[in-house]
Design a protein around this motif. Sequence first.
Motif, PDB file in Angstrom:
ATOM      1  N   UNK A 169       0.924  -1.195  -0.045  1.00  8.55           N
ATOM      2  CA  UNK A 169       0.149  -0.068  -0.041  1.00  8.55           C
ATOM      3  C   UNK A 169       0.787   1.122   0.049  1.00  8.55           C
ATOM      4  N   UNK A 170       0.440   2.086  -0.689  1.00  9.23           N
ATOM      5  CA  UNK A 170       1.161   3.409  -0.608  1.00  9.23           C
ATOM      6  C   UNK A 170       0.449   4.530   0.332  1.00  9.23           C
ATOM      7  N   UNK A 171       1.207   5.012   1.238  1.00  6.75           N
ATOM      8  CA  UNK A 171       0.604   5.810   2.432  1.00  6.75           C
ATOM      9  C   UNK A 171       1.247   7.097   2.134  1.00  6.75           C
ATOM     10  N   UNK A 172       0.318   8.129   2.151  1.00  3.22           N
ATOM     11  CA  UNK A 172       0.621   9.565   2.148  1.00  3.22           C
ATOM     12  C   UNK A 172       0.606  10.091   3.474  1.00  3.22           C
ATOM     13  N   UNK A 173       1.698  10.753   3.847  1.00  7.55           N
ATOM     14  CA  UNK A 173       2.046  11.596   5.075  1.00  7.55           C
ATOM     15  C   UNK A 173       1.638  13.000   4.978  1.00  7.55           C
ATOM     16  N   UNK A 174       0.743  13.334   5.386  1.00  7.33           N
ATOM     17  CA  UNK A 174       0.364  14.820   5.544  1.00  7.33           C
ATOM     18  C   UNK A 174       0.714  15.445   6.682  1.00  7.33           C
ATOM     19  N   UNK A 175       1.707  16.180   7.079  1.00  8.59           N
ATOM     20  CA  UNK A 175       2.129  16.596   8.384  1.00  8.59           C
ATOM     21  C   UNK A 175       1.797  18.022   8.424  1.00  8.59           C
ATOM     22  N   UNK A 176       1.174  18.708   9.347  1.00 10.07           N
ATOM     23  CA  UNK A 176       0.803  20.050   9.597  1.00 10.07           C
ATOM     24  C   UNK A 176       0.281  20.332  10.865  1.00 10.07           C
ATOM     25  N   UNK A 177       0.218  21.823  10.980  1.00  7.90           N
ATOM     26  CA  UNK A 177      -0.482  22.303  12.180  1.00  7.90           C
ATOM     27  C   UNK A 177      -1.970  22.051  12.141  1.00  7.90           C
ATOM     28  N   UNK A 178      -2.593  22.199  10.791  1.00  9.11           N
ATOM     29  CA  UNK A 178      -3.988  21.949  10.728  1.00  9.11           C
ATOM     30  C   UNK A 178      -4.848  22.744  11.749  1.00  9.11           C
ATOM     31  N   UNK A 179      -4.307  24.022  11.808  1.00  5.33           N
ATOM     32  CA  UNK A 179      -4.655  25.090  13.046  1.00  5.33           C
ATOM     33  C   UNK A 179      -5.789  26.483  12.159  1.00  5.33           C
ATOM     34  N   UNK A 180      -6.967  26.177  11.896  1.00  2.58           N
ATOM     35  CA  UNK A 180      -7.645  24.659  11.800  1.00  2.58           C
ATOM     36  C   UNK A 180      -7.585  24.077  10.550  1.00  2.58           C
TER      37      UNK A 180
ATOM     38  N   UNK B 111      -8.460  28.131  -2.531  1.00  6.92           N
ATOM     39  CA  UNK B 111      -7.838  29.593  -2.201  1.00  6.92           C
ATOM     40  C   UNK B 111      -8.554  29.744  -0.866  1.00  6.92           C
ATOM     41  N   UNK B 112      -8.083  29.375   0.198  1.00  9.36           N
ATOM     42  CA  UNK B 112      -8.326  29.603   1.449  1.00  9.36           C
ATOM     43  C   UNK B 112      -6.927  29.260   2.292  1.00  9.36           C
ATOM     44  N   UNK B 113      -7.025  29.896   3.546  1.00 13.03           N
ATOM     45  CA  UNK B 113      -5.863  29.685   4.524  1.00 13.03           C
ATOM     46  C   UNK B 113      -6.476  29.557   5.953  1.00 13.03           C
ATOM     47  N   UNK B 114      -5.693  28.891   6.785  1.00 11.28           N
ATOM     48  CA  UNK B 114      -6.154  28.701   8.250  1.00 11.28           C
ATOM     49  C   UNK B 114      -5.985  30.067   8.663  1.00 11.28           C
ATOM     50  N   UNK B 115      -4.917  30.884   8.269  1.00 12.19           N
ATOM     51  CA  UNK B 115      -5.129  32.284   8.962  1.00 12.19           C
ATOM     52  C   UNK B 115      -6.472  32.982   8.594  1.00 12.19           C
ATOM     53  N   UNK B 116      -6.989  32.952   7.302  1.00 10.68           N
ATOM     54  CA  UNK B 116      -8.629  33.575   7.271  1.00 10.68           C
ATOM     55  C   UNK B 116      -9.216  33.082   8.078  1.00 10.68           C
ATOM     56  N   UNK B 117      -9.341  31.713   8.343  1.00  8.12           N
ATOM     57  CA  UNK B 117     -10.478  31.191   9.117  1.00  8.12           C
ATOM     58  C   UNK B 117     -10.301  31.651  10.451  1.00  8.12           C
TER      59      UNK B 117
END
Length: 177
Positions: free
Chosen positions: A1-12, A148-154
């Motif tokens: 299986x090919x697993x993508x690893x998406x690391x981030x703050x997700x804030x939000x 076109x969105x950023x966590x900062x805008x949220x």
Amino acid sequence: MRIGVYVGSFNPVHDGHIHVAKYLINNNYVDKVLLLPTPGYWDKKDLASMKHRVNMLKFYEEDNIVVDTNHNNYDYTYQVLESLKKDYNDELYLIIGSDNLEKFHLWKNIEEILKYNIIVLNRGDNIDKYINKLNGKFTIINDFDYIDISSTEIRRGLRKHLKKEVASYIDENHLYS
């Protein structure tokens, strides 16, 4: 299986993050994506608690988009990948945006990271000058249509491109206000 690893703050987390995961799965770059919220970044201030960020990510979880809370207590990406490799006998693909490439060579233990597959979502940058200096296994995606969105805008109050449950969660828990 090919697993993508998406690391981030997700804030939000927002639809743009999930659009990346779904695109990679639907276009057969990976079979599954692990979303790994980080405990912190040197350049990120005022992160919501890990508990809140994980709870918001859970609203987006699906069969092949999984929130991983077992490998997110490391300071550096190479540590995350090493830990995942111990638990998964699969091909791991680190997912990054092209904006990360300018300083990618400065990442801690970059030579360890370069042992893994790296998917780069190009935002129209001239990335060859960075890629050519690195000895890695890169897959460059040039045709990705970003939301076109950023966590900062949220965090500033915009509730566009959020799952309604996430928007409610933010408001109910008085996050980012």
